[in-house]
Design a protein around this motif. Structure first.
Motif, PDB file in Angstrom:
ATOM      1  N   LEU A   4       0.770  -0.955   0.108  1.00  0.00           N
ATOM      2  CA  LEU A   4       0.061  -0.132   0.466  1.00  0.00           C
ATOM      3  C   LEU A   4       0.757   1.211   0.307  1.00  0.00           C
ATOM      4  O   LEU A   4       0.192   1.818  -0.751  1.00  0.00           O
ATOM      5  N   GLY A   7       1.955   1.813  -3.410  1.00  0.00           N
ATOM      6  CA  GLY A   7       0.890   2.065  -3.761  1.00  0.00           C
ATOM      7  C   GLY A   7       0.983   3.608  -4.421  1.00  0.00           C
ATOM      8  O   GLY A   7       0.169   4.229  -5.113  1.00  0.00           O
ATOM      9  N   SER A   8       0.840   4.186  -3.014  1.00  0.00           N
ATOM     10  CA  SER A   8       0.863   5.276  -2.964  1.00  0.00           C
ATOM     11  C   SER A   8       2.118   6.418  -3.238  1.00  0.00           C
ATOM     12  O   SER A   8       2.285   7.703  -2.730  1.00  0.00           O
ATOM     13  N   LEU A  89      -1.985   7.607   3.627  1.00  0.00           N
ATOM     14  CA  LEU A  89      -2.690   7.186   2.717  1.00  0.00           C
ATOM     15  C   LEU A  89      -4.058   7.891   2.749  1.00  0.00           C
ATOM     16  O   LEU A  89      -4.588   8.429   2.062  1.00  0.00           O
ATOM     17  N   SER A  96      -9.296   7.501  -4.004  1.00  0.00           N
ATOM     18  CA  SER A  96      -7.807   6.084  -4.592  1.00  0.00           C
ATOM     19  C   SER A  96      -7.458   5.643  -2.933  1.00  0.00           C
ATOM     20  O   SER A  96      -6.954   4.525  -2.379  1.00  0.00           O
ATOM     21  N   GLY A  97      -6.737   6.753  -2.545  1.00  0.00           N
ATOM     22  CA  GLY A  97      -6.327   6.873  -0.847  1.00  0.00           C
ATOM     23  C   GLY A  97      -7.386   6.422  -0.001  1.00  0.00           C
ATOM     24  O   GLY A  97      -6.522   6.178   0.532  1.00  0.00           O
ATOM     25  N   MET A 100      -7.887   2.711   0.055  1.00  0.00           N
ATOM     26  CA  MET A 100      -6.588   2.344   0.324  1.00  0.00           C
ATOM     27  C   MET A 100      -6.333   2.444   1.866  1.00  0.00           C
ATOM     28  O   MET A 100      -5.688   1.826   2.496  1.00  0.00           O
ATOM     29  N   TYR A 101      -6.750   3.943   3.094  1.00  0.00           N
ATOM     30  CA  TYR A 101      -7.014   3.835   3.856  1.00  0.00           C
ATOM     31  C   TYR A 101      -7.381   2.871   4.384  1.00  0.00           C
ATOM     32  O   TYR A 101      -7.487   1.981   5.788  1.00  0.00           O
ATOM     33  N   ILE A 103      -8.506   0.086   3.647  1.00  0.00           N
ATOM     34  CA  ILE A 103      -8.097  -1.614   3.153  1.00  0.00           C
ATOM     35  C   ILE A 103      -6.986  -1.702   4.408  1.00  0.00           C
ATOM     36  O   ILE A 103      -6.670  -2.791   5.139  1.00  0.00           O
ATOM     37  N   ALA A 104      -5.943  -1.002   4.592  1.00  0.00           N
ATOM     38  CA  ALA A 104      -5.122  -0.414   5.449  1.00  0.00           C
ATOM     39  C   ALA A 104      -5.858  -0.859   6.357  1.00  0.00           C
ATOM     40  O   ALA A 104      -5.144  -1.850   7.476  1.00  0.00           O
ATOM     41  N   SER A 107      -7.371  -4.118   7.168  1.00  0.00           N
ATOM     42  CA  SER A 107      -5.993  -4.925   6.999  1.00  0.00           C
ATOM     43  C   SER A 107      -5.821  -5.280   8.947  1.00  0.00           C
ATOM     44  O   SER A 107      -4.911  -6.200   9.646  1.00  0.00           O
TER      45      SER A 107
END
Length: 134
Positions: A4, A7-8, A89, A96-97, A100-101, A103-104, A107
């Motif tokens: 991640l 990706g950023s 993120l 998209s940030g 991803m935030y 998702i992180a 996770s």
């Protein structure tokens, strides 16, 4: 987390998390090896463990420290490396940030849940094996 960060385009954060992750994951694997080899049958099934806190206090201590770092508890290296990635993120201010935030964050939550599960099944649960294996 590392992917991640990559990706950023936060490559320095990805490398920092790689180093931090390597150290606390190595401590987790060494603790797990100590627990596995302490059993007579050397089983790797966590469901057969339980009550090992009295027999393996040093393995318990190292597993707790590594698990707390993996769970990103403040004051440990896992917190600083995960937190800055998650903050970066969120700070991109793009769709998209934000995705991803979330998702992180999910996770990190799942990681904390399985770390607590490992500690519970291995050390706090009632023993589920015969006396010979202990």
């Amino acid at each position: 987390m590392m992917m991640l960060a990559i990706g950023s385009s936060a490559y320095d954060l990805a490398i920092y998390h790689l180093y931090c992750h390597a150290f606390f994951k190595a401590l987790l694997f060494m603790s797990a090896g100590s627990i596995i080899h302490s059993f007579i049958s050397e089983t790797q099934d966590m469901r057969k463990y339980g009550g090992l806190i009295e027999y393996l206090p040093f393995s318990y201590t190292s597993m707790v420290v590594a698990s707390l770092s993996l769970m990103a508890i403040p004051g440990l290296t896992g917190y600083y490396s995960k937190d800055i990635i998650i903050e970066s993120l969120y700070g991109t201010y793009t769709v998209s940030g934000y995705i991803m935030y979330y998702i992180a964050t999910a996770s990190a939550t799942l990681t904390a849940i399985y770390s607590i599960r490992v500690l519970y099944l291995t050390f706090y649960n009632n023993p589920r094996s015969n006396k010979y294996t202990y």
